[in-house]
Write an enzyme that holds these catalytic residues in place. Structure first.
Site, PDB file in Angstrom:
ATOM      1  N   HIS A 201      -4.422 -22.450  -7.159  1.00 40.18           N
ATOM      2  CA  HIS A 201      -3.032 -22.261  -7.114  1.00 40.18           C
ATOM      3  C   HIS A 201      -2.273 -23.234  -5.840  1.00 40.18           C
ATOM      4  CE1 HIS A 201      -4.364 -19.845  -3.924  1.00 40.18           C
ATOM      5  NE2 HIS A 201      -3.211 -19.511  -3.440  1.00 40.18           N
TER       6      HIS A 201
HETATM    7  C1  UD1 Z   1       1.159 -16.958  -2.052  1.00 38.26           C
HETATM    8  C2  UD1 Z   1       0.793 -17.362  -0.587  1.00 38.26           C
HETATM    9  C3  UD1 Z   1      -0.511 -18.149  -0.667  1.00 38.26           C
HETATM   10  C4  UD1 Z   1      -1.474 -17.420  -1.239  1.00 38.26           C
HETATM   11  C5  UD1 Z   1      -1.146 -16.755  -2.537  1.00 38.26           C
HETATM   12  C6  UD1 Z   1      -2.062 -15.873  -3.230  1.00 38.26           C
HETATM   13  C7  UD1 Z   1       2.713 -18.221   0.854  1.00 38.26           C
HETATM   14  C8  UD1 Z   1       3.498 -19.224   1.454  1.00 38.26           C
HETATM   15  N1  UD1 Z   1       1.715 -18.463  -0.138  1.00 38.26           N
HETATM   16  O1  UD1 Z   1       1.460 -18.228  -2.836  1.00 38.26           O
HETATM   17  O2  UD1 Z   1      -0.881 -18.441   0.831  1.00 38.26           O
HETATM   18  O3  UD1 Z   1      -3.046 -18.021  -1.145  1.00 38.26           O
HETATM   19  O4  UD1 Z   1       0.026 -16.069  -2.516  1.00 38.26           O
HETATM   20  O5  UD1 Z   1      -1.649 -15.488  -4.485  1.00 38.26           O
HETATM   21  O6  UD1 Z   1       3.176 -17.047   1.033  1.00 38.26           O
HETATM   22  N2  UD1 Z   1       4.593 -15.327  -9.321  1.00 38.26           N
HETATM   23  C9  UD1 Z   1       4.452 -14.571 -10.419  1.00 38.26           C
HETATM   24  N3  UD1 Z   1       4.164 -13.142 -10.192  1.00 38.26           N
HETATM   25  C10 UD1 Z   1       3.879 -12.666  -8.856  1.00 38.26           C
HETATM   26  C11 UD1 Z   1       4.054 -13.811  -7.863  1.00 38.26           C
HETATM   27  C12 UD1 Z   1       4.209 -15.007  -8.124  1.00 38.26           C
HETATM   28  O7  UD1 Z   1       4.734 -14.723 -11.606  1.00 38.26           O
HETATM   29  O8  UD1 Z   1       3.623 -11.512  -8.980  1.00 38.26           O
HETATM   30  C13 UD1 Z   1       4.937 -16.934  -9.606  1.00 38.26           C
HETATM   31  C14 UD1 Z   1       6.363 -17.247  -9.365  1.00 38.26           C
HETATM   32  O9  UD1 Z   1       6.592 -18.152 -10.326  1.00 38.26           O
HETATM   33  C15 UD1 Z   1       6.295 -17.791  -8.002  1.00 38.26           C
HETATM   34  C16 UD1 Z   1       4.976 -18.470  -7.886  1.00 38.26           C
HETATM   35  O10 UD1 Z   1       4.188 -17.335  -8.630  1.00 38.26           O
HETATM   36  O11 UD1 Z   1       7.431 -18.621  -7.895  1.00 38.26           O
HETATM   37  C17 UD1 Z   1       4.574 -18.518  -6.219  1.00 38.26           C
HETATM   38  O12 UD1 Z   1       4.591 -17.350  -5.894  1.00 38.26           O
HETATM   39  P1  UD1 Z   1       4.722 -17.132  -4.147  1.00 38.26           P
HETATM   40  O13 UD1 Z   1       4.348 -15.788  -3.807  1.00 38.26           O
HETATM   41  O14 UD1 Z   1       6.256 -17.957  -3.705  1.00 38.26           O
HETATM   42  O15 UD1 Z   1       3.633 -18.147  -3.742  1.00 38.26           O
HETATM   43  P2  UD1 Z   1       2.227 -18.249  -4.376  1.00 38.26           P
HETATM   44  O16 UD1 Z   1       1.874 -19.675  -4.602  1.00 38.26           O
HETATM   45  O17 UD1 Z   1       1.725 -16.853  -5.200  1.00 38.26           O
END
Ligand code: UD1
Length: 362
Positions: A201
């Site tokens: 991811h």
């Molecule tokens: C975050 C953490 C990363 C961790 C990961 C575990 C930061 C900078 N990154 O990354 O260190 O390894 O979590 O999962 O904090 N999304 C959904 N549903 C959710 C959450 C996210 O669909 O419940 C999608 C959204 O499109 C979002 C994308 O995932 O834009 C990224 O989510 P985000 O929380 O920004 O970062 P992660 O890639 O999950």
């Protein structure tokens, strides 16, 4: 003593659970749980709360997804009045996600003491958003709980006073030790007996179309010898669709709950990942782990554990995968203090520190 835990993303939840459990046994402690809402999908958040026995958060800031700056700023704006009103004696933050650094910034400016659980880890790669989060959080924290000796060394080199650093071991392993017996009894539909378990991811791997295409091709090669089981983070699934890529015969699943995922790891022939925590869990389980990153903030999983960094090089992945297939995968040992009792050590330190402060105030 009033302790507030602030969490937000999937990898925080298995770290806060053992700390809350350990503190529940200390009579002098009142605990509050704040969820920033960085992760909000049922299978990225709610299911973890249920399986880990976490209480419903006292406050949910419901910030959701956005760019790094917007997400961090939104957490700060929504958290500030909550912390100002509640005035905890100490705020505990976990790991290296945006919720961690946002909380540290808010609490430091409100004069609230900060404890950082999983302090001192460094990849020395500032292109990783998590590395920035780790550096800033550790500079602001008053108590730094490290999982391994490299953490202590990094912090001392950055000028952190030694009396703020406490090597307690790995709280994520506390949850693993507690729930592994249950995990071993689970099964996930559609998963064959022998398989390679994959998670990816990181922006560096999934946000670039050419890189993601190359990775999927390598995984399809692996899949010819060993079934690839791939629970995909929402970001990864989205990118595969955005770039019009084909995951072919790979067994793509939705994100799997914590206990089922532990079960999948424990039975895997090999794990291929770019996650941080999974490098640690496989080391504890003694399962070979091939990490698709050029560096790691968890070097002890390489020096002592089963982890091998293969970066983005398909040749290296193929070579290490062949070692696994031929029964010659890297063997490893469990690092010191990764024993299931790290959270109890944190609770002891917090209570000791509170007693010291109250007698100094008298
Ligand atoms: C975050 C953490 C990363 C961790 C990961 C575990 C930061 C900078 N990154 O990354 O260190 O390894 O979590 O999962 O904090 N999304 C959904 N549903 C959710 C959450 C996210 O669909 O419940 C999608 C959204 O499109 C979002 C994308 O995932 O834009 C990224 O989510 P985000 O929380 O920004 O970062 P992660 O890639 O999950």
């Amino acid at each position: 003593m009033n302790i507030t835990h602030i969490v937000g993303a999937r990898p925080n939840f298995m770290k806060v659970a053992p700390v809350m459990n350990a503190l529940r046994e200390r009579k002098s402690v009142v605990q509050t749980l704040i969820h920033t809402g960085q992760h909000y999908d049922v299978n990225m958040s709610d299911v973890f709360f249920q399986q880990l026995g976490l209480p419903t958060p006292d406050v949910n800031l419901s910030v959701g997804s956005s760019t790094h700056a917007k997400q961090t700023a939104e957490i700060m704006m929504r958290l500030e009045p909550v912390v100002a009103e509640r005035q905890p004696d100490i705020a505990l933050v976990y790991g290296d996600v945006n919720s961690t650094v946002a909380t540290a910034l808010v609490c430091a400016k409100l004069g609230v003491q900060i404890g950082h659980v999983e302090a001192g880890l460094r990849s020395f790669d500032r292109t990783m958003p998590e590395e920035i989060n780790r550096l800033v959080t550790d500079q602001l924290a008053d108590m730094l709980f490290t999982p391994s000796i490299d953490g202590d060394e990094n912090l001392r080199r950055e000028g952190i006073a030694p009396e703020k650093i406490f090597r307690v071991g790995n709280v994520m392993i506390d949850s693993l030790v507690r729930l592994l017996p249950l995990a071993k009894k689970t099964c996930v539909d559609g998963v064959p007996e022998r398989y390679a378990l994959v998670t990816l991811h990181r922006p560096a791997n999934v946000d670039d179309g050419a890189r993601l295409k190359g990775i999927l091709q390598s995984l399809l090669e692996v899949n010819r010898d060993l079934a690839v089981v791939f629970p995909a983070h929402p970001r990864t699934r989205q990118r595969i669709a955005d770039f019009g890529l084909n995951s072919g015969q790979l067994c793509l699943l939705d994100p799997v709950p914590y206990i089922e995922f532990l079960g999948l790891q424990s039975r895997a022939a090999v794990v291929i990942t770019d996650s941080g925590g999974i490098q640690e869990e496989t080391t504890h389980l003694g399962v070979p782990c091939l990490t698709m990153r050029e560096n790691t903030e968890r070097p002890i999983t390489v020096s002592l554990g089963t982890n091998v960094l293969v970066g983005g090089d398909p040749g290296k992945l193929r070579a290490e995968f062949s070692r696994v297939l031929s029964g010659n995968a890297k063997k490893g040992a469990v690092p010191p203090l990764w024993d299931g009792h790290a959270a109890e050590r944190i609770a002891d330190i917090l209570v000791r520190q509170a007693v010291r402060q109250s007698s100094a105030a008298r």
